[in-house]
Write a protein that holds these residues in place. Structure first.
Motif, PDB file in Angstrom:
ATOM      1  N   PRO A   6       0.798  -1.234   0.000  1.00  0.00           N
ATOM      2  CA  PRO A   6       0.000   0.000   0.000  1.00  0.00           C
ATOM      3  C   PRO A   6       0.829   1.281   0.000  1.00  0.00           C
ATOM      4  CG  PRO A   6      -0.971  -1.589   1.505  1.00  0.00           C
ATOM      5  CD  PRO A   6       0.326  -2.174   1.052  1.00  0.00           C
ATOM      6  N   TYR A   7       1.921   1.334   0.753  1.00  0.00           N
ATOM      7  CA  TYR A   7       2.704   2.568   0.808  1.00  0.00           C
ATOM      8  C   TYR A   7       3.433   2.842  -0.500  1.00  0.00           C
ATOM      9  CZ  TYR A   7       5.640  -1.135   2.918  1.00  0.00           C
ATOM     10  OH  TYR A   7       6.276  -2.315   3.219  1.00  0.00           O
ATOM     11  N   PHE A   8       3.748   1.785  -1.264  1.00  0.00           N
ATOM     12  CA  PHE A   8       4.279   1.994  -2.612  1.00  0.00           C
ATOM     13  C   PHE A   8       3.182   2.541  -3.531  1.00  0.00           C
ATOM     14  CE2 PHE A   8       7.115  -1.620  -1.237  1.00  0.00           C
ATOM     15  CZ  PHE A   8       8.256  -0.854  -1.104  1.00  0.00           C
ATOM     16  N   VAL A   9       1.966   2.038  -3.351  1.00  0.00           N
ATOM     17  CA  VAL A   9       0.828   2.566  -4.112  1.00  0.00           C
ATOM     18  C   VAL A   9       0.669   4.059  -3.853  1.00  0.00           C
ATOM     19  CG1 VAL A   9      -1.673   2.461  -4.464  1.00  0.00           C
ATOM     20  CG2 VAL A   9      -0.367   0.347  -4.133  1.00  0.00           C
ATOM     21  N   GLU A  10       0.765   4.459  -2.591  1.00  0.00           N
ATOM     22  CA  GLU A  10       0.609   5.875  -2.237  1.00  0.00           C
ATOM     23  C   GLU A  10       1.668   6.741  -2.907  1.00  0.00           C
ATOM     24  OE1 GLU A  10      -1.318   5.934   2.158  1.00  0.00           O
ATOM     25  OE2 GLU A  10       0.655   5.016   2.012  1.00  0.00           O
ATOM     26  N   ILE A  11       2.885   6.238  -2.989  1.00  0.00           N
ATOM     27  CA  ILE A  11       3.954   6.983  -3.658  1.00  0.00           C
ATOM     28  C   ILE A  11       3.660   7.123  -5.144  1.00  0.00           C
ATOM     29  CG2 ILE A  11       6.372   6.796  -4.385  1.00  0.00           C
ATOM     30  CD1 ILE A  11       6.927   5.639  -1.567  1.00  0.00           C
ATOM     31  N   GLY A  12       3.252   6.022  -5.789  1.00  0.00           N
ATOM     32  CA  GLY A  12       2.933   6.076  -7.212  1.00  0.00           C
ATOM     33  C   GLY A  12       1.753   6.976  -7.519  1.00  0.00           C
ATOM     34  N   ALA A  13       0.745   6.925  -6.652  1.00  0.00           N
ATOM     35  CA  ALA A  13      -0.432   7.768  -6.854  1.00  0.00           C
ATOM     36  C   ALA A  13      -0.076   9.242  -6.732  1.00  0.00           C
ATOM     37  CB  ALA A  13      -1.517   7.401  -5.850  1.00  0.00           C
ATOM     38  N   ALA A  14       0.749   9.589  -5.750  1.00  0.00           N
ATOM     39  CA  ALA A  14       1.149  10.982  -5.575  1.00  0.00           C
ATOM     40  C   ALA A  14       1.893  11.505  -6.792  1.00  0.00           C
ATOM     41  CB  ALA A  14       2.017  11.116  -4.323  1.00  0.00           C
ATOM     42  N   LEU A  15       2.686  10.635  -7.425  1.00  0.00           N
ATOM     43  CA  LEU A  15       3.454  11.022  -8.606  1.00  0.00           C
ATOM     44  C   LEU A  15       2.612  11.083  -9.867  1.00  0.00           C
ATOM     45  CD1 LEU A  15       6.563   8.783  -7.916  1.00  0.00           C
ATOM     46  CD2 LEU A  15       6.638  11.275  -8.154  1.00  0.00           C
ATOM     47  N   ASP A  16       1.370  10.605  -9.803  1.00  0.00           N
ATOM     48  CA  ASP A  16       0.522  10.466 -10.990  1.00  0.00           C
ATOM     49  C   ASP A  16       1.228   9.601 -12.038  1.00  0.00           C
ATOM     50  OD1 ASP A  16      -1.792  10.860 -12.547  1.00  0.00           O
ATOM     51  OD2 ASP A  16      -0.869  12.525 -13.632  1.00  0.00           O
ATOM     52  N   ALA A  17       1.781   8.475 -11.561  1.00  0.00           N
ATOM     53  CA  ALA A  17       2.603   7.609 -12.411  1.00  0.00           C
ATOM     54  C   ALA A  17       1.814   6.411 -12.912  1.00  0.00           C
ATOM     55  CB  ALA A  17       3.806   7.120 -11.607  1.00  0.00           C
ATOM     56  N   TYR A  18       2.312   5.808 -13.993  1.00  0.00           N
ATOM     57  CA  TYR A  18       1.942   4.444 -14.332  1.00  0.00           C
ATOM     58  C   TYR A  18       2.672   3.554 -13.324  1.00  0.00           C
ATOM     59  CZ  TYR A  18       0.628   6.316 -18.953  1.00  0.00           C
ATOM     60  OH  TYR A  18       0.077   7.035 -19.980  1.00  0.00           O
TER      61      TYR A  18
END
Length: 273
Positions: free
Chosen positions: A55-67
């Motif tokens: 989940p915390y990796f998901v949060e990082i990716g979401a914040a970056l607006d990344a694929y």
């Protein structure tokens, strides 16, 4: 493009992190660390080995607006991906076309991808192509970093995952070591370097018998920023898409080049000299 990259001994040396703009390193279960390698300005042909997401990796990716690129997940991570409706690529569940296996290594430590394959996949899946751009602040040419001299810094983590950085004045960057050995890229054989190292102390909590963790990647919290051979105490916070360093209420600018963000448990004994 934010790729989950494995860091167990059998996954080393990894590929493609020398071309990442930003690399996050965070503990996963099993007393090991895992990386989120973030690509925006460069497009390496080989990235990996790719592993599963938390989940915390998901949060990082979401914040970056990344694929977000991964191979498997924890139940909480997939629930969060679905809740946030993230554009993602999961090799385990249907996105095989955008990955390959390297036969010179044993599974599961041999799964790779590339920025080109992920961008092809984004077109195939009709994901949004426009990016909510993340703005960074950089030191100007006539500016230098403030702080106490720090030619070498050690981050203990757990078991055999001790990280150290040694400043190279010629490069103007820190050379990275892992478990007492230079941490190199598999494709080039070159030691990984960082122009900025942001060490973030934060709460970690083990959630279950499998060792899955809850890690606060939002802050604010205490930490250190390494730049140009100097170390400075800072406050870190996830703000405007990225974990950033602050001092006296002002965001601190970065040295142009790769940034490593080291997420460590509160109370970690960071040493430097």
């Amino acid at each position: 493009v934010a790729v989950m990259v494995e860091n167990s001994p059998k996954a080393r040396p990894q590929s493609g992190r020398d071309q990442a703009d930003i690399v996050y390193e965070i503990l996963a279960e099993g007393e090991i660390t895992r990386f989120v390698a973030v690509y925006q300005s460069k497009s390496p042909e080989v990235i990996g080995p790719v592993r599963s997401i938390r989940p915390y990796f998901v949060e990082i990716g979401a914040a970056l607006d990344a694929y977000v690129v991964h191979a498997g997940w924890s139940p909480d991570a997939m629930a969060l991906i679905r809740k946030l409706k993230l554009a993602h690529f999961d090799q385990v569940y249907g996105d095989h076309a955008y990955y390959w296996r390297d036969k010179s290594r044993k599974a599961p430590h041999n799964l790779y991808t590339s920025v080109e394959k992920i961008r092809e996949g984004a077109a195939d899946k009709q994901y949004r192509e426009t990016w909510n751009e993340i703005r960074l602040n950089f030191l100007k040419e006539d500016q230098t970093a403030e702080g106490e001299a720090a030619a070498e810094v050690t981050i203990p983590y757990l078991s055999g995952y001790k990280v150290s950085y040694r400043y190279d004045e010629t490069l103007g960057a820190y050379l990275r070591s892992m478990a007492g050995e230079p941490h190199v890229d598999k494709e080039t054989g070159e030691t990984l370097i960082a122009y900025n190292v942001l060490i973030c102390k934060t709460s970690h909590k083990v959630l279950d018998d499998a060792g899955r963790r809850a890690v606060d990647v939002h802050g604010p919290g205490e930490g250190y920023l390494l730049q140009q051979g100097k170390i400075r105490e800072v406050t870190w916070q996830l703000k405007d898409g990225l974990i950033r360093a602050f001092a006296d209420g002002e965001e601190l600018p970065l040295v142009p080049g790769t940034t490593w963000i080291q997420i460590v448990p509160t109370g970690s004994d960071i040493s430097y000299s």
